[in-house]
Design an enzyme around this catalytic site. Structure first.
Site, PDB file in Angstrom:
ATOM      1  N   LYS A  22      12.895 -18.203  36.313  1.00 29.01           N
ATOM      2  CA  LYS A  22      13.913 -18.452  35.280  1.00 29.01           C
ATOM      3  C   LYS A  22      14.682 -17.171  34.960  1.00 29.01           C
ATOM      4  O   LYS A  22      15.910 -17.162  34.972  1.00 29.01           O
ATOM      5  CB  LYS A  22      13.218 -18.970  34.018  1.00 29.01           C
ATOM      6  CG  LYS A  22      14.035 -18.852  32.752  1.00 29.01           C
ATOM      7  CD  LYS A  22      13.197 -19.202  31.533  1.00 29.01           C
ATOM      8  CE  LYS A  22      13.835 -18.798  30.237  1.00 29.01           C
ATOM      9  NZ  LYS A  22      13.597 -17.417  29.821  1.00 29.01           N
ATOM     10  N   ASN A  23      13.955 -16.091  34.678  1.00 31.35           N
ATOM     11  CA  ASN A  23      14.647 -14.904  34.183  1.00 31.35           C
ATOM     12  C   ASN A  23      15.431 -14.157  35.257  1.00 31.35           C
ATOM     13  O   ASN A  23      16.222 -13.261  34.937  1.00 31.35           O
ATOM     14  CB  ASN A  23      13.667 -13.983  33.445  1.00 31.35           C
ATOM     15  CG  ASN A  23      13.272 -14.596  32.098  1.00 31.35           C
ATOM     16  OD1 ASN A  23      13.935 -15.514  31.604  1.00 31.35           O
ATOM     17  ND2 ASN A  23      12.184 -14.113  31.516  1.00 31.35           N
ATOM     18  N   CYS A 116      15.052 -17.782  22.370  1.00 30.71           N
ATOM     19  CA  CYS A 116      13.893 -18.152  21.541  1.00 30.71           C
ATOM     20  C   CYS A 116      13.827 -17.285  20.283  1.00 30.71           C
ATOM     21  O   CYS A 116      14.091 -16.076  20.344  1.00 30.71           O
ATOM     22  CB  CYS A 116      12.597 -17.963  22.339  1.00 30.71           C
ATOM     23  SG  CYS A 116      12.340 -19.233  23.584  1.00 30.71           S
ATOM     24  N   ARG A 121      15.822  -9.412  18.187  1.00 23.22           N
ATOM     25  CA  ARG A 121      16.497  -9.334  19.488  1.00 23.22           C
ATOM     26  C   ARG A 121      17.938  -8.820  19.403  1.00 23.22           C
ATOM     27  O   ARG A 121      18.886  -9.504  19.804  1.00 23.22           O
ATOM     28  CB  ARG A 121      16.429 -10.685  20.206  1.00 23.22           C
ATOM     29  CG  ARG A 121      15.011 -11.251  20.278  1.00 23.22           C
ATOM     30  CD  ARG A 121      14.919 -12.514  21.081  1.00 23.22           C
ATOM     31  NE  ARG A 121      14.928 -12.252  22.518  1.00 23.22           N
ATOM     32  CZ  ARG A 121      14.855 -13.205  23.447  1.00 23.22           C
ATOM     33  NH1 ARG A 121      14.797 -14.466  23.083  1.00 23.22           N
ATOM     34  NH2 ARG A 121      14.857 -12.905  24.725  1.00 23.22           N
ATOM     35  N   ASP A 124      22.002  -3.854  20.694  1.00 22.91           N
ATOM     36  CA  ASP A 124      22.570  -2.505  20.566  1.00 22.91           C
ATOM     37  C   ASP A 124      22.496  -1.685  21.853  1.00 22.91           C
ATOM     38  O   ASP A 124      23.393  -0.892  22.147  1.00 22.91           O
ATOM     39  CB  ASP A 124      21.869  -1.761  19.413  1.00 22.91           C
ATOM     40  CG  ASP A 124      20.358  -1.742  19.580  1.00 22.91           C
ATOM     41  OD1 ASP A 124      19.733  -2.832  19.615  1.00 22.91           O
ATOM     42  OD2 ASP A 124      19.777  -0.653  19.698  1.00 22.91           O
ATOM     43  N   ASP A 304       5.622 -12.444  27.857  1.00 21.23           N
ATOM     44  CA  ASP A 304       5.857 -13.873  28.086  1.00 21.23           C
ATOM     45  C   ASP A 304       4.567 -14.632  28.445  1.00 21.23           C
ATOM     46  O   ASP A 304       4.556 -15.862  28.427  1.00 21.23           O
ATOM     47  CB  ASP A 304       6.899 -14.067  29.197  1.00 21.23           C
ATOM     48  CG  ASP A 304       8.253 -13.510  28.816  1.00 21.23           C
ATOM     49  OD1 ASP A 304       8.481 -13.277  27.612  1.00 21.23           O
ATOM     50  OD2 ASP A 304       9.077 -13.284  29.719  1.00 21.23           O
ATOM     51  N   ILE A 326       6.156  -6.055  21.932  1.00 24.08           N
ATOM     52  CA  ILE A 326       7.572  -6.222  22.304  1.00 24.08           C
ATOM     53  C   ILE A 326       8.364  -6.971  21.228  1.00 24.08           C
ATOM     54  O   ILE A 326       9.471  -6.589  20.875  1.00 24.08           O
ATOM     55  CB  ILE A 326       7.711  -6.968  23.660  1.00 24.08           C
ATOM     56  CG1 ILE A 326       6.821  -6.330  24.736  1.00 24.08           C
ATOM     57  CG2 ILE A 326       9.183  -7.026  24.118  1.00 24.08           C
ATOM     58  CD1 ILE A 326       7.221  -4.968  25.228  1.00 24.08           C
ATOM     59  N   ARG A 396      13.486 -25.851  28.854  1.00 21.76           N
ATOM     60  CA  ARG A 396      14.447 -24.771  29.117  1.00 21.76           C
ATOM     61  C   ARG A 396      13.958 -23.855  30.215  1.00 21.76           C
ATOM     62  O   ARG A 396      14.773 -23.227  30.909  1.00 21.76           O
ATOM     63  CB  ARG A 396      14.633 -23.915  27.849  1.00 21.76           C
ATOM     64  CG  ARG A 396      15.617 -24.470  26.846  1.00 21.76           C
ATOM     65  CD  ARG A 396      15.891 -23.467  25.757  1.00 21.76           C
ATOM     66  NE  ARG A 396      16.057 -22.145  26.349  1.00 21.76           N
ATOM     67  CZ  ARG A 396      15.648 -21.003  25.803  1.00 21.76           C
ATOM     68  NH1 ARG A 396      15.077 -21.002  24.631  1.00 21.76           N
ATOM     69  NH2 ARG A 396      15.831 -19.848  26.414  1.00 21.76           N
TER      70      ARG A 396
HETATM   71  N1  EPU Z   1      15.778  -4.658  22.132  1.00 20.42           N
HETATM   72  C1  EPU Z   1      16.512  -3.961  21.197  1.00 20.42           C
HETATM   73  N2  EPU Z   1      17.824  -3.720  21.473  1.00 20.42           N
HETATM   74  C2  EPU Z   1      18.430  -4.144  22.615  1.00 20.42           C
HETATM   75  C3  EPU Z   1      17.648  -4.848  23.561  1.00 20.42           C
HETATM   76  C4  EPU Z   1      16.335  -5.097  23.289  1.00 20.42           C
HETATM   77  O1  EPU Z   1      16.012  -3.557  20.150  1.00 20.42           O
HETATM   78  O2  EPU Z   1      19.620  -3.896  22.779  1.00 20.42           O
HETATM   79  C5  EPU Z   1      14.357  -4.964  21.871  1.00 20.42           C
HETATM   80  C6  EPU Z   1      14.160  -6.474  21.689  1.00 20.42           C
HETATM   81  O3  EPU Z   1      14.389  -6.870  20.366  1.00 20.42           O
HETATM   82  C7  EPU Z   1      12.735  -6.654  22.119  1.00 20.42           C
HETATM   83  C8  EPU Z   1      12.545  -5.584  23.212  1.00 20.42           C
HETATM   84  O4  EPU Z   1      13.587  -4.633  23.002  1.00 20.42           O
HETATM   85  O5  EPU Z   1      11.901  -6.347  21.040  1.00 20.42           O
HETATM   86  C9  EPU Z   1      12.623  -6.100  24.639  1.00 20.42           C
HETATM   87  O6  EPU Z   1      13.795  -6.812  24.827  1.00 20.42           O
HETATM   88  P1  EPU Z   1      14.456  -7.048  26.257  1.00 20.42           P
HETATM   89  O7  EPU Z   1      15.889  -6.671  26.154  1.00 20.42           O
HETATM   90  O8  EPU Z   1      13.632  -6.397  27.317  1.00 20.42           O
HETATM   91  O9  EPU Z   1      14.356  -8.616  26.408  1.00 20.42           O
HETATM   92  P2  EPU Z   1      15.460  -9.630  26.831  1.00 20.42           P
HETATM   93  O10 EPU Z   1      16.261  -9.071  27.960  1.00 20.42           O
HETATM   94  O11 EPU Z   1      16.153 -10.145  25.650  1.00 20.42           O
HETATM   95  C10 EPU Z   1      14.039 -10.751  28.709  1.00 20.42           C
HETATM   96  C11 EPU Z   1      13.551 -12.151  28.956  1.00 20.42           C
HETATM   97  C12 EPU Z   1      12.468 -12.496  27.963  1.00 20.42           C
HETATM   98  C13 EPU Z   1      11.343 -11.481  28.067  1.00 20.42           C
HETATM   99  C14 EPU Z   1      11.886 -10.039  27.919  1.00 20.42           C
HETATM  100  C15 EPU Z   1      10.828  -8.989  28.139  1.00 20.42           C
HETATM  101  C16 EPU Z   1      15.531 -13.221  29.830  1.00 20.42           C
HETATM  102  C17 EPU Z   1      16.621 -14.189  29.635  1.00 20.42           C
HETATM  103  N3  EPU Z   1      14.669 -13.064  28.829  1.00 20.42           N
HETATM  104  O12 EPU Z   1      14.567 -10.794  27.387  1.00 20.42           O
HETATM  105  O13 EPU Z   1      11.990 -13.767  28.327  1.00 20.42           O
HETATM  106  O14 EPU Z   1      10.405 -11.708  27.045  1.00 20.42           O
HETATM  107  O15 EPU Z   1      12.968  -9.833  28.844  1.00 20.42           O
HETATM  108  O16 EPU Z   1      10.284  -9.105  29.382  1.00 20.42           O
HETATM  109  O17 EPU Z   1      15.417 -12.612  30.881  1.00 20.42           O
HETATM  110  C18 EPU Z   1      10.878 -15.804  28.025  1.00 20.42           C
HETATM  111  O18 EPU Z   1      11.104 -16.016  29.229  1.00 20.42           O
HETATM  112  O19 EPU Z   1      10.116 -16.517  27.321  1.00 20.42           O
HETATM  113  C19 EPU Z   1      11.537 -14.661  27.403  1.00 20.42           C
HETATM  114  C20 EPU Z   1      11.628 -14.512  26.086  1.00 20.42           C
END
Ligand code: EPU
Length: 415
Positions: A22-23, A116, A121, A124, A304, A326, A396
């Site tokens: 998915k990701n 989710c 999230r 920035d 995850d 996380i 999803r």
């Molecule tokens: N964060 C910030 N600022 C940012 C970006 C992230 O503070 O600009 C924080 C987030 O709030 C979080 C942490 O950094 O606490 C990690 O966030 P990350 O950006 O790595 O996550 P993401 O890209 O939003 C993807 C997956 C998630 C998975 C995470 C971590 C997708 C669409 N989503 O999210 O998947 O948990 O990486 O591996 O790729 C899931 O599949 O259930 C899922 C939530």
């Protein structure tokens, strides 16, 4: 609205085939529009997030040929217009369009993404990446207008190894002028999949999968093909279910190194696991002992899988600990495990789970995608009937989950 209904206690056995990640898929699809020609993505999972991204592609005017397993995207007639909030808020990955449209057209207008509800999230770090490459940002409420006269390579240090910020910065940098370096980049396999896709198009990205990624901008990107890597979180979810109630369940089409952290933690608890080149065989045992889990970026234990793993810990002898590092709000599933009979205490980012307590089926809610996975596994091992509501979260992200579990002996249906 439909519910998932599970009759617990039936042993799982046989083979289960893992779908594309998915990701990865949700980043590859928006990345396709950076290309100047058609691209084909194969091994695409059958998940509703894919259809939400297809809607955005269609809205922008891309032509899509989707045969269920592979999708060909022709971005040549795209019109760069504002993406309405109603479609961008359906999923987190919609914000990959922010970067691919910015990278290609030097302007984008869209809203804060969905996803989710497991924490704040913020985006920035993505914004920081855009700014380092010369973009200007106008924010009005939840709407972002991002533009640049010229995008030029720059150096970006991410405050945390964010998957989204790493992918977004890559997507903008591939067509920027000059060299970009991302320091403290996330190392998840999905990032490598996206970088391989872009390199197949003619991009010049090195270091994906390490914490330093270098991108040399190019003018043009050409037609190419990519296969989505196997879903390591789906793999892990079925490994956990099999560890609890499986008899030699063979999980196929996997990359075992991508689930190494989980494999080792399950073995530490006493589960029998056999690993082949592209398969994993898992059997349950009645002698699991308590273990401690701390979530981390790859190759650490993935957040995850933390929620699915919480069900496993309810059956280990002793008190297990989960430390979620996380997300601030990824324990909502535990309230429902408690409703099913387990004894769990939470303190901020830690959960303490007492093991070896028989779960009982009841009405529970999938508050988010992986909470749903946790509750499905709980339903499979519980006594009696479990009814899960809000199942759109599960659909999803898990491809054909009902059929896959039915095929290995689970009594599960959508009603
Ligand atoms: N964060 C910030 N600022 C940012 C970006 C992230 O503070 O600009 C924080 C987030 O709030 C979080 C942490 O950094 O606490 C990690 O966030 P990350 O950006 O790595 O996550 P993401 O890209 O939003 C993807 C997956 C998630 C998975 C995470 C971590 C997708 C669409 N989503 O999210 O998947 O948990 O990486 O591996 O790729 C899931 O599949 O259930 C899922 C939530």
């Amino acid at each position: 609205m439909a519910n998932i209904v599970i009759e617990g206690g039936y042993k799982l056995s046989g083979k289960i085939n893992i779908s594309g990640a998915k990701n990865s898929a949700v980043a590859l699809i928006p990345a396709a529009i950076l290309c100047d020609e058609k691209v084909t993505i194969s091994n695409v999972p059958n998940i509703s997030d894919k259809y939400a991204l297809d809607d955005i592609l269609k809205y922008l005017g891309a032509k899509i040929n989707d045969n269920g397993e592979s999708i060909t995207i022709d971005p040549t007639e795209i019109v760069n217009k504002e993406i309405p909030e109603s479609i961008s808020k359906k999923l987190r990955a919609s914000y990959y369009f922010m970067s691919s449209l910015l990278g290609k057209y030097k302007k984008v207008s869209m809203y804060f993404p969905g996803g989710c509800a497991i924490g704040a999230r913020p985006i920035d770090q993505t914004i920081k990446g855009f700014e380092a490459l010369g973009a200007k940002i106008i924010k009005e409420g939840s709407k972002y207008t991002i533009y640049a006269d010229k995008l030029t390579g720059g150096n970006v240090y991410l405050d945390m190894p964010s998957v989204g910020a790493t992918i977004n910065t890559i997507l903008v940098a591939v067509r920027a002028e000059g060299k970009t370096i991302i320091e403290n980049a996330a190392k998840e396999p999905e990032i490598v999949n996206v970088a391989t896709f872009l390199n197949n198009m003619g991009a010049k990205i090195t270091g994906a999968g390490t914490s330093e990624i270098k991108i040399e901008g190019v003018d043009k990107l050409h037609s190419c093909f990519i296969e989505v890597i196997p879903d390591r979180i789906e793999t892990g979810t079925y490994m956990i279910a099999s560890a609890l109630i499986g008899e030699k369940v063979r999980i196929e089409n996997v990359i075992p190194e991508h689930v190494e952290a989980l494999t080792l933690k399950l073995k530490e608890a006493g589960v029998e696991i056999e690993t082949g080149e592209d398969y994993i065989i898992v059997s349950s045992t009645n002698k699991m002992k308590a273990i401690n889990i701390k979530t981390m970026g790859f190759p650490g234990f993935p957040t995850d899988l933390q929620q699915p793993m919480s069900t496993f810990l309810t059956q280990c002898d002793g008190i297990s600990t989960i430390h979620e590092t996380i997300y601030e709000n990824r324990f909502k599933n535990l309230d429902y495990l408690k409703l099913m009979g387990s004894n769990i205490k939470t303190e901020k980012d830690k959960a303490y789970i007492e093991g070896k307590i028989k779960l009982k089926g009841t009405f529970v809610e999938a508050t988010d995608l992986r909470a749903g996975a946790c509750l499905i596994i709980a339903g499979l091992i519980a006594e009696g009937k479990t009814v899960i509501t809000n199942i759109e979260h599960i659909l999803r992200g898990y491809s054909n989950i009902i059929e896959k579990l039915q095929n290995i002996g689970a009594k599960i249906k959508i009603e």
